[in-house]
Design a protein around this motif. Sequence first.
Motif, PDB file in Angstrom:
ATOM      1  N   LEU A 101       0.841  -1.197   0.000  1.00 49.59           N
ATOM      2  CA  LEU A 101       0.000   0.000   0.000  1.00 49.59           C
ATOM      3  C   LEU A 101       0.877   1.248   0.000  1.00 49.59           C
ATOM      4  N   ILE A 102       1.962   1.199   0.728  1.00 49.73           N
ATOM      5  CA  ILE A 102       2.863   2.351   0.808  1.00 49.73           C
ATOM      6  C   ILE A 102       3.402   2.714  -0.570  1.00 49.73           C
ATOM      7  N   SER A 103       3.882   1.719  -1.305  1.00 45.77           N
ATOM      8  CA  SER A 103       4.451   2.017  -2.626  1.00 45.77           C
ATOM      9  C   SER A 103       3.378   2.508  -3.600  1.00 45.77           C
ATOM     10  N   VAL A 104       2.191   1.954  -3.527  1.00 44.44           N
ATOM     11  CA  VAL A 104       1.104   2.380  -4.415  1.00 44.44           C
ATOM     12  C   VAL A 104       0.712   3.823  -4.112  1.00 44.44           C
ATOM     13  N   ILE A 105       0.519   4.145  -2.846  1.00 45.30           N
ATOM     14  CA  ILE A 105       0.103   5.495  -2.461  1.00 45.30           C
ATOM     15  C   ILE A 105       1.177   6.518  -2.814  1.00 45.30           C
ATOM     16  N   LYS A 106       2.431   6.177  -2.548  1.00 46.34           N
ATOM     17  CA  LYS A 106       3.511   7.109  -2.898  1.00 46.34           C
ATOM     18  C   LYS A 106       3.529   7.372  -4.399  1.00 46.34           C
ATOM     19  N   LYS A 107       3.380   6.320  -5.191  1.00 48.22           N
ATOM     20  CA  LYS A 107       3.389   6.466  -6.647  1.00 48.22           C
ATOM     21  C   LYS A 107       2.212   7.313  -7.121  1.00 48.22           C
ATOM     22  N   VAL A 108       1.048   7.102  -6.538  1.00 47.54           N
ATOM     23  CA  VAL A 108      -0.156   7.856  -6.912  1.00 47.54           C
ATOM     24  C   VAL A 108       0.068   9.349  -6.703  1.00 47.54           C
ATOM     25  N   PHE A 109       0.608   9.722  -5.536  1.00 47.83           N
ATOM     26  CA  PHE A 109       0.743  11.140  -5.226  1.00 47.83           C
ATOM     27  C   PHE A 109       2.001  11.778  -5.796  1.00 47.83           C
ATOM     28  N   GLN A 110       2.858  10.994  -6.414  1.00 45.61           N
ATOM     29  CA  GLN A 110       3.993  11.549  -7.156  1.00 45.61           C
ATOM     30  C   GLN A 110       3.587  11.872  -8.590  1.00 45.61           C
ATOM     31  N   ASP A 111       2.474  11.333  -9.015  1.00 45.08           N
ATOM     32  CA  ASP A 111       1.974  11.542 -10.376  1.00 45.08           C
ATOM     33  C   ASP A 111       1.408  12.961 -10.519  1.00 45.08           C
ATOM     34  N   ASP A 112       1.519  13.508 -11.711  1.00 42.76           N
ATOM     35  CA  ASP A 112       0.949  14.835 -11.984  1.00 42.76           C
ATOM     36  C   ASP A 112      -0.575  14.837 -11.895  1.00 42.76           C
ATOM     37  N   HIS A 113      -1.176  13.675 -12.095  1.00 40.38           N
ATOM     38  CA  HIS A 113      -2.629  13.522 -12.047  1.00 40.38           C
ATOM     39  C   HIS A 113      -2.964  12.385 -11.070  1.00 40.38           C
ATOM     40  N   PRO A 114      -2.926  12.677  -9.760  1.00 41.58           N
ATOM     41  CA  PRO A 114      -3.096  11.602  -8.769  1.00 41.58           C
ATOM     42  C   PRO A 114      -4.427  10.861  -8.855  1.00 41.58           C
ATOM     43  N   GLU A 115      -5.506  11.541  -9.206  1.00 39.39           N
ATOM     44  CA  GLU A 115      -6.798  10.838  -9.302  1.00 39.39           C
ATOM     45  C   GLU A 115      -6.759   9.791 -10.413  1.00 39.39           C
ATOM     46  N   ALA A 116      -6.180  10.145 -11.550  1.00 40.86           N
ATOM     47  CA  ALA A 116      -6.064   9.187 -12.653  1.00 40.86           C
ATOM     48  C   ALA A 116      -5.117   8.055 -12.274  1.00 40.86           C
ATOM     49  N   ALA A 117      -4.045   8.387 -11.570  1.00 46.20           N
ATOM     50  CA  ALA A 117      -3.091   7.359 -11.143  1.00 46.20           C
ATOM     51  C   ALA A 117      -3.741   6.391 -10.155  1.00 46.20           C
ATOM     52  N   LEU A 118      -4.581   6.919  -9.260  1.00 42.53           N
ATOM     53  CA  LEU A 118      -5.285   6.057  -8.315  1.00 42.53           C
ATOM     54  C   LEU A 118      -6.253   5.141  -9.042  1.00 42.53           C
ATOM     55  N   GLU A 119      -6.977   5.705  -9.995  1.00 42.39           N
ATOM     56  CA  GLU A 119      -7.922   4.889 -10.767  1.00 42.39           C
ATOM     57  C   GLU A 119      -7.193   3.767 -11.510  1.00 42.39           C
ATOM     58  N   ALA A 120      -6.020   4.081 -12.048  1.00 42.92           N
ATOM     59  CA  ALA A 120      -5.229   3.072 -12.759  1.00 42.92           C
ATOM     60  C   ALA A 120      -4.706   1.999 -11.807  1.00 42.92           C
ATOM     61  N   ALA A 121      -4.463   2.372 -10.555  1.00 45.24           N
ATOM     62  CA  ALA A 121      -3.923   1.430  -9.577  1.00 45.24           C
ATOM     63  C   ALA A 121      -5.009   0.596  -8.889  1.00 45.24           C
ATOM     64  N   THR A 122      -6.269   0.979  -9.079  1.00 51.86           N
ATOM     65  CA  THR A 122      -7.385   0.294  -8.424  1.00 51.86           C
ATOM     66  C   THR A 122      -7.677  -1.037  -9.110  1.00 51.86           C
ATOM     67  N   ASP A 123      -8.048  -2.007  -8.315  1.00 56.56           N
ATOM     68  CA  ASP A 123      -8.353  -3.350  -8.810  1.00 56.56           C
ATOM     69  C   ASP A 123      -9.362  -3.291  -9.955  1.00 56.56           C
ATOM     70  N   GLY A 124      -8.981  -3.795 -11.103  1.00 59.22           N
ATOM     71  CA  GLY A 124      -9.840  -3.797 -12.289  1.00 59.22           C
ATOM     72  C   GLY A 124     -11.117  -4.587 -12.117  1.00 59.22           C
ATOM     73  N   ASN A 125     -11.135  -5.537 -11.163  1.00 55.42           N
ATOM     74  CA  ASN A 125     -12.341  -6.326 -10.918  1.00 55.42           C
ATOM     75  C   ASN A 125     -13.494  -5.473 -10.390  1.00 55.42           C
ATOM     76  N   LEU A 126     -13.169  -4.284  -9.884  1.00 49.03           N
ATOM     77  CA  LEU A 126     -14.219  -3.388  -9.401  1.00 49.03           C
ATOM     78  C   LEU A 126     -14.971  -2.733 -10.551  1.00 49.03           C
ATOM     79  N   ARG A 127     -14.366  -2.752 -11.740  1.00 48.37           N
ATOM     80  CA  ARG A 127     -14.988  -2.227 -12.963  1.00 48.37           C
ATOM     81  C   ARG A 127     -15.531  -0.807 -12.783  1.00 48.37           C
ATOM     82  N   SER A 128     -14.763   0.024 -12.119  1.00 47.43           N
ATOM     83  CA  SER A 128     -15.133   1.428 -11.869  1.00 47.43           C
ATOM     84  C   SER A 128     -16.481   1.571 -11.173  1.00 47.43           C
TER      85      SER A 128
END
Length: 96
Positions: free
Chosen positions: A4-31
Motif C-alpha cells: 500500500l505504501i508504494s502504491v500510495i507514494k506512486k499515486v501522489f507523485q503523479d501529476d494527475h493523482p486521481e487518474a493514477a489512483l484509478e489506474a492502480a485500483t483493482d480492475g475487478n471493481l470495474r469502476s
Amino acid sequence: MKSLISVIKKVFQDDHPEAALEAATDGNLRSNYPMEDMFKMAEIAEWCMSEEAVERPEMREIVAMLSQIATSSIEWEATLGGDSQVFSGVFQFSGR
C-alpha cells in the motif's frame, strides 16, 4: 505483490493523482465505486505515512474522516437503487 505504501507514494507523485489512483485500483471493481471517496481514503493513507510523527493525523481525525466516507459511500450506493455489487451489504452490521 505491491505494498500500500508504494502504491500510495506512486499515486501522489503523479501529476494527475486521481487518474493514477484509478489506474492502480483493482480492475475487478470495474469502476463501480465512488472515486471521490476512494481518493479521500488515499489522501488519508498518504497523510498517515508522513515521515514526521507530528505531521500524522490523530486517530480521532482518521475515525471522523472514515465515518464521513462511509456515509458518503452508503449515499452513493443508494443512488444506484441497491444495485452495487461492490458495496452492497458492506455496511450492514450483525446484532452480535
